[in-house]
Enzyme design. Structure first.
Site, PDB file in Angstrom:
ATOM      1  N   HIS A  52     -18.067  24.803  21.674  1.00 25.45           N
ATOM      2  CA  HIS A  52     -17.270  24.052  20.696  1.00 25.45           C
ATOM      3  C   HIS A  52     -17.049  22.615  21.175  1.00 25.45           C
ATOM      4  CE1 HIS A  52     -14.131  22.724  18.004  1.00 25.45           C
ATOM      5  NE2 HIS A  52     -13.476  22.329  19.087  1.00 25.45           N
TER       6      HIS A  52
ATOM      7  N   SER B 146     -19.347  23.228  14.757  1.00 28.45           N
ATOM      8  CA  SER B 146     -19.656  24.223  15.786  1.00 28.45           C
ATOM      9  C   SER B 146     -19.423  25.653  15.311  1.00 28.45           C
ATOM     10  CB  SER B 146     -18.811  23.957  17.041  1.00 28.45           C
ATOM     11  OG  SER B 146     -17.434  24.130  16.750  1.00 28.45           O
TER      12      SER B 146
ATOM     13  N   HIS C 188     -17.789  18.174  19.564  1.00 27.19           N
ATOM     14  CA  HIS C 188     -17.080  16.890  19.699  1.00 27.19           C
ATOM     15  C   HIS C 188     -17.898  15.766  20.311  1.00 27.19           C
ATOM     16  CE1 HIS C 188     -13.043  18.051  18.489  1.00 27.19           C
ATOM     17  NE2 HIS C 188     -13.197  19.189  19.135  1.00 27.19           N
TER      18      HIS C 188
ATOM     19  N   GLU D 195     -11.419  17.631  13.495  1.00 26.66           N
ATOM     20  CA  GLU D 195     -11.761  19.055  13.604  1.00 26.66           C
ATOM     21  C   GLU D 195     -12.352  19.646  12.319  1.00 26.66           C
ATOM     22  OE1 GLU D 195     -12.085  20.839  16.141  1.00 26.66           O
ATOM     23  OE2 GLU D 195     -10.729  20.122  17.693  1.00 26.66           O
TER      24      GLU D 195
HETATM   25 FE   FE2 Z   1     -11.949  20.822  19.015  1.00 25.65          FE
END
Ligand code: FE2
Length: 257
Positions: free
Chosen positions: A129, A194, A134, A175
């Site tokens: 993730h 993700s 990110h 997010e």
């Molecule tokens: Fe995150």
């Protein structure tokens, strides 16, 4: 790190206290195989459904290199490019620590990866993730500046007892945000990029709401972190949201009721 609103720490501390060695050599052959499986599956799933900045970042940072990324090697590319670097942590860090890290262009990455038996269910974000979701965006100069600014806003908001304002802005953009990009609705947020289950759902489900992103709307919109989102905020463009967040001062943020 999948950031969430939690209590802040109550002892004096620095974010450095949360940093641990990545201990890359401890990842097993199966850990690396899980990364490769997740990476290949997610790239295929996303296709062009994600903002172009994200895909550029995957290439720039050579994230398609097999195996769990070694943070030292990743930082050797990322830091000269945008001044960001990754550090290993053992799991979720408190909000004040998280925002302090961001304000210094430091991004925390879990020092573990999910097991093969739990490819789609995570109790807390792992390095797939954090790194796949990110880090590609942090190779973009404008987005990199925006995340640093979010760190400063978060620190100011927590000091004023309003940390939820920035947690929500982060949630609905970094997010779980969507964005118009190249004339199409695309995934912006790392939580979606993700996620095997929610990536397509966020774009295609008829049972969710999609409303235009704005800083005040995001700051006022509570979220849940245990179910697929019932509401997504959609940026007119990545650059537009970056600009709006960068233009937000702590004073303007704290004036939001
Ligand atoms: Fe995150």
């Amino acid at each position: 790190m999948l950031h969430r609103a939690t209590a802040t720490t109550d002892q004096p501390h620095g974010w450095q206290d949360y940093v641990v060695p990545q201990n890359w050599d401890a990842f097993t052959a199966d850990d690396h195989a899980v990364w490769d499986l997740l990476f290949a599956r997610q790239v295929q799933l996303l296709g062009s459904r994600v903002v172009s900045v994200f895909l550029d970042g995957i290439d720039l940072l050579r994230l398609s290199h097999p195996g769990v990324p070694n943070l030292d090697e990743l930082n050797a590319i990322l830091e000269p490019r945008t001044g960001w670097r990754t550090v290993a942590v053992t799991g979720l860090v408190p909000d004040d620590i998280f925002f302090a890290m961001l304000s210094e262009r430091v991004f925390p990455v879990g020092n573990f990866i999910r097991k093969r038996e739990q490819l789609d269910y995570l109790e807390e974000p792992d390095c797939f993730h954090d790194l796949f979701g990110h880090i590609p965006m942090l190779a973009n100069h404008d987005f990199a500046e925006m995340i640093e600014h979010v760190g400063g806003l978060g620190t100011a908001a927590i000091a004023a007892g309003r940390g939820e304002l920035v947690a929500r802005i982060y949630w609905h953009s970094v997010e779980f945000g969507l964005a118009q990009d190249g004339g199409e609705l695309k995934i912006l947020g790392a939580g979606l990029a993700s996620s095997f289950g929610e990536a397509h759902f966020s774009l295609e489900s008829d049972s969710v709401e999609r409303l235009p992103f704005s800083v005040p709307r995001a700051a006022r919109t509570a979220y849940r972190n245990d179910v697929f989102q019932p509401l997504y905020l959609v940026s007119d463009s990545v650059a537009g949201t970056v600009g709006e967040i960068l233009a937000t001062t702590p004073e303007a943020l704290l004036a939001i009721e």
